[in-house]
Design a protein around this motif. Structure first.
Motif, PDB file in Angstrom:
ATOM      1  N   GLY B  76      16.529  42.388  43.690  1.00 13.45           N
ATOM      2  CA  GLY B  76      16.216  43.695  44.268  1.00 13.45           C
ATOM      3  C   GLY B  76      15.026  44.268  43.527  1.00 13.45           C
ATOM      4  O   GLY B  76      14.436  43.609  42.665  1.00 13.45           O
ATOM      5  N   CYS B  77      14.699  45.513  43.823  1.00 13.05           N
ATOM      6  CA  CYS B  77      13.532  46.128  43.205  1.00 13.05           C
ATOM      7  C   CYS B  77      13.523  45.976  41.692  1.00 13.05           C
ATOM      8  O   CYS B  77      12.526  45.579  41.107  1.00 13.05           O
ATOM      9  N   LEU B  78      14.651  46.282  41.055  1.00 13.09           N
ATOM     10  CA  LEU B  78      14.662  46.298  39.594  1.00 13.09           C
ATOM     11  C   LEU B  78      14.273  44.944  39.019  1.00 13.09           C
ATOM     12  O   LEU B  78      13.499  44.855  38.064  1.00 13.09           O
ATOM     13  N   GLY B 134      21.385  47.145  43.233  1.00 11.33           N
ATOM     14  CA  GLY B 134      20.990  48.151  44.217  1.00 11.33           C
ATOM     15  C   GLY B 134      22.168  48.518  45.101  1.00 11.33           C
ATOM     16  O   GLY B 134      23.267  47.968  44.977  1.00 11.33           O
ATOM     17  N   ASP B 135      21.927  49.436  46.021  1.00  8.43           N
ATOM     18  CA  ASP B 135      23.008  49.822  46.935  1.00  8.43           C
ATOM     19  C   ASP B 135      23.350  48.667  47.871  1.00  8.43           C
ATOM     20  O   ASP B 135      24.514  48.452  48.206  1.00  8.43           O
ATOM     21  N   GLY B 136      22.342  47.887  48.268  1.00  7.66           N
ATOM     22  CA  GLY B 136      22.636  46.718  49.106  1.00  7.66           C
ATOM     23  C   GLY B 136      23.430  45.701  48.323  1.00  7.66           C
ATOM     24  O   GLY B 136      24.435  45.167  48.798  1.00  7.66           O
ATOM     25  N   GLY B 137      22.989  45.454  47.080  1.00  3.61           N
ATOM     26  CA  GLY B 137      23.660  44.480  46.225  1.00  3.61           C
ATOM     27  C   GLY B 137      25.036  44.947  45.783  1.00  3.61           C
ATOM     28  O   GLY B 137      25.785  44.180  45.181  1.00  3.61           O
ATOM     29  N   THR B 138      25.374  46.200  46.079  1.00  3.10           N
ATOM     30  CA  THR B 138      26.679  46.734  45.676  1.00  3.10           C
ATOM     31  C   THR B 138      27.575  47.001  46.885  1.00  3.10           C
ATOM     32  O   THR B 138      28.657  46.432  46.999  1.00  3.10           O
TER      33      THR B 138
HETATM   34  C1  LIG Z   1      21.803  36.087  49.826  1.00  3.60           C
HETATM   35  C2  LIG Z   1      20.557  36.889  49.940  1.00  3.60           C
HETATM   36  N1  LIG Z   1      20.326  37.556  51.085  1.00  3.60           N
HETATM   37  C3  LIG Z   1      19.204  38.276  51.204  1.00  3.60           C
HETATM   38  C4  LIG Z   1      18.311  38.358  50.178  1.00  3.60           C
HETATM   39  C5  LIG Z   1      17.047  39.145  50.362  1.00  3.60           C
HETATM   40  N2  LIG Z   1      17.074  40.381  49.586  1.00  3.60           N
HETATM   41  C6  LIG Z   1      16.601  40.430  48.329  1.00  3.60           C
HETATM   42  S1  LIG Z   1      16.689  41.957  47.649  1.00  3.60           S
HETATM   43  C7  LIG Z   1      17.311  42.572  49.092  1.00  3.60           C
HETATM   44  C8  LIG Z   1      17.586  44.014  49.250  1.00  3.60           C
HETATM   45  C9  LIG Z   1      17.931  44.701  48.006  1.00  3.60           C
HETATM   46  O1  LIG Z   1      18.423  45.938  48.339  1.00  3.60           O
HETATM   47  P1  LIG Z   1      19.201  46.776  47.277  1.00  3.60           P
HETATM   48  O2  LIG Z   1      20.333  46.001  46.738  1.00  3.60           O
HETATM   49  O3  LIG Z   1      19.542  48.087  47.864  1.00  3.60           O
HETATM   50  O4  LIG Z   1      18.161  46.924  46.082  1.00  3.60           O
HETATM   51  P2  LIG Z   1      16.753  47.704  46.091  1.00  3.60           P
HETATM   52  O5  LIG Z   1      15.694  46.676  46.252  1.00  3.60           O
HETATM   53  O6  LIG Z   1      16.788  48.681  47.203  1.00  3.60           O
HETATM   54  O7  LIG Z   1      16.707  48.339  44.762  1.00  3.60           O
HETATM   55  C10 LIG Z   1      17.472  41.598  50.051  1.00  3.60           C
HETATM   56  C11 LIG Z   1      17.996  41.837  51.393  1.00  3.60           C
HETATM   57  C12 LIG Z   1      18.584  37.619  49.011  1.00  3.60           C
HETATM   58  N3  LIG Z   1      17.764  37.605  47.963  1.00  3.60           N
HETATM   59  N4  LIG Z   1      19.720  36.918  48.917  1.00  3.60           N
END
Ligand SMILES: Cc1ncc(C[n+]2csc(CCOP(=O)(O)OP(=O)(O)O)c2C)c(N)n1
Ligand code: SF4
Ligand SMILES: [Mg+2]
Lengths: 404, 359
Positions: B76-78, B134-138
């Protein structure tokens, strides 16, 4: 002449003979390796291994953290986290579990973490089936792990030690998958030679990782690869895996010196003067030996080549082992849909490509999801090969015994 | 730099952070910069966008943690802003494995530290395990691994950096995107208001695992933020912190307004600051009146398309949820008092019985 079934059994020094299920033999070996963290998720036919380890931890026979994870993805990940923090880890899985964790399987080798996994081979869904074939391991063929195959319970037991010994060598630092055929091995009780702890301790030094996560020496692990560096990291990884070969052989040699049980990347059985060579991986090799004996009695010049080391692929050993034969009958236990035949045959073909006097490769896909391959089947396949008027093309294969 | 178990290297002399059990100060505007550790474990020069709230949250969290910590981070971003090979922004041991498994990575590290310490293979002192995702990763792809880790009771702190979308991949919606926000996969259009679902209540989901410590935290209130991270790390067992993380790039907001927007989030009731300590809810900051939503949404073009009616509808829901939280905190406080009274009564009765039976 060697025979498929040993007549007399001598117990070598530092060993005792014990009857036990092969899964329990694997668990016992893991215990004797004194692992620190075990993380696994139940899936048939791997379950007996984890259950036994859970029991050992619960009884205090093994001082380890048993992490009862909620999925195989987490099982592999827990091992990665623990290994990165300096622990010796163990996981085991099968089939669906393996492909669920496969994302992390690839990452483990890229991070050069010497994890060890026993893979109780089972077919991939669908349709769902719990029985043995090699479609699971073939799905992660290129994952960058060292991959070995066991043929019987003794080998399962011995190869666990080898896995840790090799994986953790300073010049290797690469994870190892030990393939153990589901049910054929995992659920079979055999008479085994169990090594004394003292023998194991002489073979396997304590785990001392080169780097680990600890505040006393902060490191960053798992940084991402920018295009400018990614190719170099992959080249380094590939070279590192290829370079494990001599260490793998050396570790087998050391085990052989200690126990009298020797292992090689490619092993042969009655290949002298053989026109047809069977080519197997895993437990099917045991039946193949009996088939060779039977066919030899009938006057058919048949021999057997068994692949123990799947990755790194032992090209040279293979070429040497099959030199002089007319036909190489490769038994594949997985289908490469729409591809060049079974995965093993296609690798064998590429290893032999352009070789003068290389045998003709015949690809038979057999034993899918536990379909038995008995001695008469070997006989039928050998006769079919000998009756062929023209050599098959590179992409030809037969799914043996399938009803129309 | 090391510190012994139970005492904080930088906190003990100043009486700060406050010991567990003592309520956090409700005046969140106190200026305590001189009490915040000067050490930086999050290096300058990382690649976050200007005004990135997530980077600020991490910097504060690492100050709270001090050097004796191991950090796991999700894709994710971090991860992307801090570790382009061969560089790293991390002054503490750090690992990234994948997107959805950070809680499992942290579980493995925790298990290893436990057993290696027991076996005498690493120095015998407490090293904390901290996970960021991240929120997606959580809330989405990582929910299973998180739930497993919380349920198994690992001694770790998990911080969700909630910027309310998948920012790293280009601002796609997540389960944590607020209702009405326009993202690249929940675009506002003639037939859509944008995100059509209400934000997944992650802190409540974490708390439902009956873990000892859950908190929401907002880097716009750095004092409170650091306190909570410290508290979480000092908690034995799993702790979860849901961190507000303003994202100018994804929210299309001005880069110099991230702190201000964060404050508005709490003052409007959109992101209330609270803790759930052993199941007991504590509202850390109850503004005298909740601010209307207009200013908050006006500063974030992701909400630009919303009509006054839409805003009224959202505001009604925000207030309903805020009131429910407040009621819950009041009830928990009452219950806590009742239990204390009962305990005192029981002790008295016991003493009385002992005196009566004394010869
Ligand atoms: C299994 C898998 N699916 C999709 C991705 C693509 N991917 C990488 S980071 C990300 C989104 C991250 O979102 P978030 O967890 O909210 O973190 P943010 O970048 O917003 O801080 C995605 C969809 C991946 N790396 N691995
Ligand atoms: S996209 Fe948002 S969360 Fe990501 S680095 Fe930029 S401001 Fe920070
Ligand atoms: Mg996000």
């Amino acid at each position: 002449m060697k025979s498929a079934i040993p007549k007399t059994v001598v117990v070598p020094p530092g060993h005792r003979r014990v009857g036990m299920e092969d899964s329990h033999a694997a668990a016992l070996a893991v215990r004797q390796c004194n692992v620190d963290v075990v993380a696994a998720y139940p899936i048939t036919p791997q379950t007996h291994i984890v259950e036994k380890l859970a029991e050992m931890v619960a009884n205090g026979e093994l001082d380890a953290e048993f992490v009862p994870v909620e999925s195989e993805h987490s099982a592999m990940t827990v091992c990665v986290g623990a290994e990165a923090a300096g622990a010796r880890t163990f996981t085991c899985t099968s089939s669906q579990g393996l492909i669920l964790m496969s994302e992390v399987v690839y990452i483990t080798s890229a991070m050069r973490l010497p994890c060890v996994m026993v893979l109780a081979n089972r077919s991939l869904s669908g349709p769902l089936s719990i029985w043995c074939d090699h479609s699971d391991v073939m799905s992660i063929r290129d994952c960058g792990w060292i991959q070995t195959f066991a043929e019987n319970g003794q080998e399962v037991y011995d190869l666990v030690f080898h896995a840790y010994r090799v994986a953790e060598m300073a010049d290797v630092q690469t994870p190892v998958i030990l393939n153990v055929d589901g049910f054929y091995l995992t659920h079979v009780v055999e008479s085994l030679l169990v090594a004394d702890q003292e023998v194991v301790d002489r073979y396997l030094p304590p785990y001392r990782p080169r780097h680990s996560l600890h505040p006393d020496r902060p490191v960053t692990m798992g940084a991402y690869g920018v295009p400018d560096l990614f190719t170099e990291t992959k080249k380094a990884q590939d070279e590192a895996l290829r370079a494990t070969y001599p260490h793998i052989v050396r570790a087998w040699q050391e085990w052989g010196d200690l126990t009298g049980r020797h292992y090689h990347p490619v092993e042969t059985y009655r290949t002298e003067g053989a026109r047809v060579l069977l080519f197997t991986m895993g437990s099917i090799g045991q039946t193949a030996m009996v088939a060779v004996d039977t066919l030899r009695e009938q006057g058919l010049p048949v021999g057997l080549v068994k692949l123990r080391l799947w990755r790194p692929f032992p090209h040279e050993d293979l070429r040497r082992a099959v030199a002089g034969a007319e036909h190489l009958l490769v038994l594949d236990r997985a289908v490469s849909f729409g591809g060049p035949g079974g995965p093993v045959a296609s690798e064998v073909r590429s290893a032999l490509y352009g070789q003068v006097d290389a045998p003709v490769v015949h690809d038979f896909i057999v034993g899918l999801a536990g379909r038995d391959v008995a001695v008469p089947d070997f006989e039928a396949m050998v006769r079919e090969v000998l009756a062929r008027k023209t050599a098959p093309r590179h992409e030809d294969y037969v799914i043996y015994g399938a009803r129309e | 730099m090391t510190h012994d178990e139970g005492t904080t290297r930088w906190g003990s002399a100043s009486g700060w952070p406050l010991p567990p059990g003592q309520p956090l100060p409700t005046n969140l505007n106190v200026y305590v910069a001189n009490l915040v550790p000067k050490e930086e474990y999050f290096a300058q020069g990382h690649r976050a966008c200007q005004g990135c709230g997530l980077a600020l949250a991490v910097r504060l969290a690492l100050k709270a943690a001090g050097p004796d910590v191991i950090v796991a981070t999700a894709t994710g971003c971090l991860e992307i802003i801090t570790t382009p090979l061969p560089y790293t922004a991390w002054g503490v041991p750090w690992i990234h494995v994948a997107f959805e498994n950070t809680a499992a990575t942290a579980s493995g590290i925790e298990a290893a530290l436990k057993v290696l310490r027991r076996k005498g293979r690493i120095p015998d002192r407490k090293v904390r395990v901290l996970a960021f995702a991240g929120d997606g990763g959580t809330a989405d792809i990582g929910l299973q691994a998180l739930s497993g880790a919380l349920e198994r009771g690992h001694d770790l702190t998990y911080i969700c950096l909630d910027n309310e979308a998948y920012m790293n991949t280009g601002v796609q919606r997540s389960g944590s995107t607020p209702f009405g926000a326009s993202t690249t996969t929940s675009p506002a259009g003639k037939k859509s208001i944008g995100q059509q679902t209400w934000k997944k209540p992650m802190p409540a989901i974490a708390a439902a695992h009956n873990i000892p410590y859950v908190a929401t935290a907002n880097p716009s209130y750095p004092y409170d933020f650091i306190q909570k991270v410290r508290r979480a790390l000092d908690t034995e067992g799993p702790a979860y912190i849901h961190a507000y993380s303003a994202c100018p790039t994804g929210w299309r907001s001005a880069t110099d307004l991230s702190i201000h927007i964060g404050r508005l989030a709490t003052e409007t009731g959109v992101f209330p600051l609270y803790e759930v300590i052993e199941g007991r809810h504590v509202l850390n900051y109850d503004p005298p009146t909740l601010q209307p939503l207009q200013e908050y949404t006006r500063l974030q073009p992701r909400f630009r398309h919303l009509t006054d009616d839409d805003l009224a509808r959202i505001e009604a829901r925000v207030r309903r949820e805020y009131d429910a939280l407040k009621r819950r905190a009041e009830l928990d406080a009452k219950e806590e008092k009742r239990l204390k009274r009962e305990a005192v009564r029981a002790r008295r009765a016991q003493r009385a019985q002992r005196t009566a039976s004394d010869p």
